[in-house]
Motif scaffolding. Structure first.
Motif, PDB file in Angstrom:
ATOM      1  N   LEU A   1       0.948  20.047  -2.393  1.00 51.45           N
ATOM      2  CA  LEU A   1       0.224  19.481  -3.531  1.00 51.45           C
ATOM      3  C   LEU A   1       0.551  18.004  -3.703  1.00 51.45           C
ATOM      4  O   LEU A   1      -0.340  17.169  -3.906  1.00 51.45           O
ATOM      5  N   SER A   2       1.839  17.678  -3.607  1.00 46.96           N
ATOM      6  CA  SER A   2       2.250  16.281  -3.755  1.00 46.96           C
ATOM      7  C   SER A   2       1.667  15.415  -2.646  1.00 46.96           C
ATOM      8  O   SER A   2       1.225  14.285  -2.891  1.00 46.96           O
ATOM      9  N   LEU A   3       1.653  15.946  -1.432  1.00 49.28           N
ATOM     10  CA  LEU A   3       1.090  15.186  -0.310  1.00 49.28           C
ATOM     11  C   LEU A   3      -0.405  14.951  -0.538  1.00 49.28           C
ATOM     12  O   LEU A   3      -0.920  13.862  -0.231  1.00 49.28           O
ATOM     13  N   PHE A   4      -1.093  15.943  -1.068  1.00 49.41           N
ATOM     14  CA  PHE A   4      -2.511  15.769  -1.393  1.00 49.41           C
ATOM     15  C   PHE A   4      -2.697  14.646  -2.415  1.00 49.41           C
ATOM     16  O   PHE A   4      -3.582  13.795  -2.272  1.00 49.41           O
ATOM     17  N   PHE A   5      -1.856  14.626  -3.440  1.00 47.34           N
ATOM     18  CA  PHE A   5      -1.933  13.564  -4.443  1.00 47.34           C
ATOM     19  C   PHE A   5      -1.690  12.186  -3.815  1.00 47.34           C
ATOM     20  O   PHE A   5      -2.419  11.226  -4.090  1.00 47.34           O
ATOM     21  N   GLU A   6      -0.659  12.104  -2.984  1.00 50.66           N
ATOM     22  CA  GLU A   6      -0.315  10.809  -2.396  1.00 50.66           C
ATOM     23  C   GLU A   6      -1.386  10.331  -1.413  1.00 50.66           C
ATOM     24  O   GLU A   6      -1.699   9.141  -1.357  1.00 50.66           O
ATOM     25  N   LEU A   7      -1.955  11.237  -0.644  1.00 48.72           N
ATOM     26  CA  LEU A   7      -3.016  10.855   0.293  1.00 48.72           C
ATOM     27  C   LEU A   7      -4.285  10.459  -0.461  1.00 48.72           C
ATOM     28  O   LEU A   7      -5.043   9.599  -0.002  1.00 48.72           O
ATOM     29  N   THR A   8      -4.517  11.095  -1.607  1.00 48.43           N
ATOM     30  CA  THR A   8      -5.642  10.689  -2.453  1.00 48.43           C
ATOM     31  C   THR A   8      -5.484   9.232  -2.879  1.00 48.43           C
ATOM     32  O   THR A   8      -6.440   8.451  -2.859  1.00 48.43           O
TER      33      THR A   8
ATOM     34  N   LEU B   1       0.375   3.132  -5.345  1.00 42.25           N
ATOM     35  CA  LEU B   1       1.277   3.123  -4.189  1.00 42.25           C
ATOM     36  C   LEU B   1       1.512   4.528  -3.646  1.00 42.25           C
ATOM     37  O   LEU B   1       1.808   5.456  -4.397  1.00 42.25           O
ATOM     38  N   PHE B   2       1.354   4.678  -2.326  1.00 41.49           N
ATOM     39  CA  PHE B   2       1.818   5.893  -1.647  1.00 41.49           C
ATOM     40  C   PHE B   2       3.328   5.765  -1.507  1.00 41.49           C
ATOM     41  O   PHE B   2       3.824   4.861  -0.844  1.00 41.49           O
ATOM     42  N   ASP B   3       4.061   6.689  -2.133  1.00 39.45           N
ATOM     43  CA  ASP B   3       5.516   6.542  -2.205  1.00 39.45           C
ATOM     44  C   ASP B   3       6.194   7.820  -1.732  1.00 39.45           C
ATOM     45  O   ASP B   3       5.944   8.905  -2.272  1.00 39.45           O
TER      46      ASP B   3
ATOM     47  N   LEU C   1      -3.507   6.969  -1.296  1.00 37.02           N
ATOM     48  CA  LEU C   1      -3.489   6.113  -0.102  1.00 37.02           C
ATOM     49  C   LEU C   1      -4.903   5.853   0.411  1.00 37.02           C
ATOM     50  O   LEU C   1      -5.188   4.771   0.938  1.00 37.02           O
ATOM     51  N   SER C   2      -5.794   6.828   0.266  1.00 39.57           N
ATOM     52  CA  SER C   2      -7.161   6.688   0.785  1.00 39.57           C
ATOM     53  C   SER C   2      -8.052   5.859  -0.131  1.00 39.57           C
ATOM     54  O   SER C   2      -9.236   5.680   0.180  1.00 39.57           O
ATOM     55  N   GLY C   3      -7.495   5.359  -1.225  1.00 41.48           N
ATOM     56  CA  GLY C   3      -8.337   4.618  -2.170  1.00 41.48           C
ATOM     57  C   GLY C   3      -9.364   5.533  -2.797  1.00 41.48           C
ATOM     58  O   GLY C   3     -10.538   5.169  -2.910  1.00 41.48           O
ATOM     59  N   LEU C   4      -8.902   6.743  -3.214  1.00 39.71           N
ATOM     60  CA  LEU C   4      -9.766   7.760  -3.801  1.00 39.71           C
ATOM     61  C   LEU C   4     -10.891   8.108  -2.829  1.00 39.71           C
ATOM     62  O   LEU C   4     -12.073   8.044  -3.137  1.00 39.71           O
ATOM     63  N   TYR C   5     -10.451   8.503  -1.604  1.00 39.68           N
ATOM     64  CA  TYR C   5     -11.350   9.001  -0.544  1.00 39.68           C
ATOM     65  C   TYR C   5     -12.371   7.958  -0.097  1.00 39.68           C
ATOM     66  O   TYR C   5     -13.524   8.290   0.216  1.00 39.68           O
ATOM     67  N   GLY C   6     -11.935   6.698  -0.077  1.00 35.33           N
ATOM     68  CA  GLY C   6     -12.789   5.644   0.431  1.00 35.33           C
ATOM     69  C   GLY C   6     -13.679   4.981  -0.592  1.00 35.33           C
ATOM     70  O   GLY C   6     -14.448   4.068  -0.256  1.00 35.33           O
ATOM     71  N   ILE C   7     -13.600   5.411  -1.834  1.00 33.46           N
ATOM     72  CA  ILE C   7     -14.413   4.768  -2.881  1.00 33.46           C
ATOM     73  C   ILE C   7     -13.959   3.329  -3.088  1.00 33.46           C
ATOM     74  O   ILE C   7     -14.783   2.430  -3.312  1.00 33.46           O
ATOM     75  N   TYR C   8     -12.651   3.104  -3.000  1.00 39.95           N
ATOM     76  CA  TYR C   8     -12.090   1.762  -3.144  1.00 39.95           C
ATOM     77  C   TYR C   8     -11.738   1.194  -1.772  1.00 39.95           C
ATOM     78  O   TYR C   8     -11.406   1.953  -0.844  1.00 39.95           O
ATOM     79  N   PRO C   9     -11.785  -0.127  -1.607  1.00 38.47           N
ATOM     80  CA  PRO C   9     -11.515  -0.741  -0.304  1.00 38.47           C
ATOM     81  C   PRO C   9     -10.061  -0.618   0.136  1.00 38.47           C
ATOM     82  O   PRO C   9      -9.753  -0.834   1.315  1.00 38.47           O
ATOM     83  N   ARG C  10      -9.165  -0.285  -0.791  1.00 37.76           N
ATOM     84  CA  ARG C  10      -7.750  -0.142  -0.492  1.00 37.76           C
ATOM     85  C   ARG C  10      -7.100   0.679  -1.612  1.00 37.76           C
ATOM     86  O   ARG C  10      -7.707   0.912  -2.655  1.00 37.76           O
ATOM     87  N   PRO C  11      -5.872   1.140  -1.405  1.00 32.92           N
ATOM     88  CA  PRO C  11      -5.213   1.902  -2.479  1.00 32.92           C
ATOM     89  C   PRO C  11      -5.001   1.049  -3.725  1.00 32.92           C
ATOM     90  O   PRO C  11      -4.647  -0.127  -3.630  1.00 32.92           O
ATOM     91  N   TYR C  12      -5.226   1.648  -4.882  1.00 33.26           N
ATOM     92  CA  TYR C  12      -4.907   0.948  -6.129  1.00 33.26           C
ATOM     93  C   TYR C  12      -3.628   1.501  -6.742  1.00 33.26           C
ATOM     94  O   TYR C  12      -3.176   1.025  -7.782  1.00 33.26           O
TER      95      TYR C  12
ATOM     96  N   ARG D   1       0.815  -1.202   0.000  1.00 30.04           N
ATOM     97  CA  ARG D   1       0.000   0.000   0.000  1.00 30.04           C
ATOM     98  C   ARG D   1       0.856   1.262   0.000  1.00 30.04           C
ATOM     99  O   ARG D   1       0.412   2.307  -0.479  1.00 30.04           O
ATOM    100  N   TYR D   2       2.040   1.177   0.540  1.00 27.68           N
ATOM    101  CA  TYR D   2       2.875   2.369   0.646  1.00 27.68           C
ATOM    102  C   TYR D   2       4.342   1.989   0.718  1.00 27.68           C
ATOM    103  O   TYR D   2       4.704   0.850   1.023  1.00 27.68           O
TER     104      TYR D   2
END
Length: 384
Positions: free
Chosen positions: A146-153, A168-170, A155-166, A76-77
């Motif tokens: 901005l980069s942190l926002f992208f990475e958290l997006t 990698l948070f890197d 990591l969150s699986g697109l704000y919880g839409i997905y059950p897990r990240p699709y 995931r990360y």
């Protein structure tokens, strides 16, 4: 390559709708701040919006199915820094002692992915330095955000839409993206020489701020009619509904008479000639000699515009439909079509003529002996 083209194509499709949505607020801000709207500022800000949309889609698209993401077992990360450098050295043909390998290494995934992350934020740094006049340290902090926002997006699986990240948070992406933004900030001064500076745009905007252009008046017109008249009409209709006295005739009186009279006559009478829309773009109605406008002139002016002009055009369109679509071809209809047509033609020609000559002194102002003036200069003099 298709992985990059799909987000760009999607951004190109979304942007026109978003641009329309932002157009009115953008113009209001420009007229409120500077009193004018210049094309180059619009180009800069809208391209910045398009860039942000594209960047966002590049880190989120294409979207996989929820079922396929639920089956993923990939990490995931990654919180170990400089893994991208190790991957590059271990998975490409690059050898520092053999220059012949350098070009081939640049074509391999181990280089392309980090290079993409670097280039992703270079425009962000350029825009921050060029238009928003941020220092390099500020560019660094804002690009990291901005980069942190992208990475958290991700990591969150697109704000919880997905059950897990699709994706990698890197931590390497944070480092590379931030470096890209700083690089953009450093090269921005060289690029700025080819374009008008922010100070030049501001000076040009303020120099034009005393002019009341047709576009500025049109923005005020949209605000007054789409927000002012509609909102007051909706409130009055709600009150009538709650009191149990609402009727079809009452709705017509509210929307066609009471709400317009309040917005275009009562409100500007209290606010020194400024309707809500005109106040936002900083213009007001005065008499031809510059004196404050009174109730009679305001009522006559708005009757000419929203009574005679508006209903003459609507009447012409309605009669045209009755005669040539519904085939209700009576002598009365033809006579009324000719009458409304003459008035509508005069109104259209007057508007076109004033737009071409840029005099912007339309017939209703001429007959009511009023004019519209900018409050930008007045405000500046008051502050001095």
């Amino acid at each position: 390559m298709s992985a990059y083209l799909i987000p760009i194509k999607t951004a190109a499709l979304v942007f026109p709708f978003l641009a329309l949505l932002l157009a009115l607020p953008f113009m209001i801000v420009q007229y409120r701040r500077y009193g004018s709207f210049i094309f180059w500022r619009a180009v800069v800000l809208y391209t910045f919006v398009f860039y942000l949309i594209t960047a966002y889609f590049l880190i989120t698209l294409p979207l996989p199915s929820i079922a396929s993401v639920a089956k993923l077992t990939t990490p995931r990360y990654n919180l170990v820094p400089f893994m991208a450098l190790r991957t590059f050295l271990n998975t490409t043909v690059f050898s520092p002692l053999h220059p012949g390998t350098w070009l081939a290494a640049l074509k391999q995934p181990g280089f392309i992915q980090p290079a993409f992350n670097l280039l992703l934020t270079v425009p962000f740094g350029v825009y921050l330095r060029y238009y928003f006049k941020r220092s390099v340290p500020q560019v660094l902090v804002m690009t990291f955000g901005l980069s942190l926002f992208f990475e958290l997006t991700q990591l969150s699986g697109l704000y919880g839409i997905y059950p897990r990240p699709y994706r990698l948070f890197d931590v390497d992406d944070l480092i590379i993206n931030t470096t890209g933004g700083v690089l953009g900030g450093l090269i921005a001064p060289a690029l700025m020489r080819a374009f008008p500076s922010r100070d030049e745009m501001d000076a040009k905007s303020r120099a034009r701020g005393s002019q009341v252009t047709w576009l500025r008046r049109f923005v005020a017109f949209l605000v007054d009619n789409l927000l002012g008249v509609w909102l007051i009409g909706a409130v009055l209709e709600l009150i009538a509904t709650l009191l149990g006295v609402r009727s079809a005739l009452g709705d017509v009186i509210v929307t066609r008479v009471l709400a317009p009279v309040f917005i275009f006559v009562v409100y500007p009478l209290v606010r020194r000639g400024a309707t809500p829309g005109k106040a936002l773009v900083r213009i007001r109605i005065v008499q031809e000699d510059g004196a404050p406008v009174g109730f009679g002139r305001l009522l006559w002016r708005e009757f000419l515009l929203y009574g005679v002009a508006q209903y003459s055009v609507f009447g012409f369109m309605q009669l045209f439909n009755e005669i040539f679509v519904k085939f209700h071809r009576t002598e009365v209809n033809f006579a009324l079509l000719g009458l409304f047509g003459l008035v509508a033609a005069f109104i259209v020609l007057n508007f076109l003529w004033e737009m071409v000559t840029r005099d912007n002194h339309y017939f209703y102002d001429v007959w009511a002996k009023t004019k519209q003036v900018s409050t930008i200069e007045t405000d500046a003099q008051t502050k001095v």
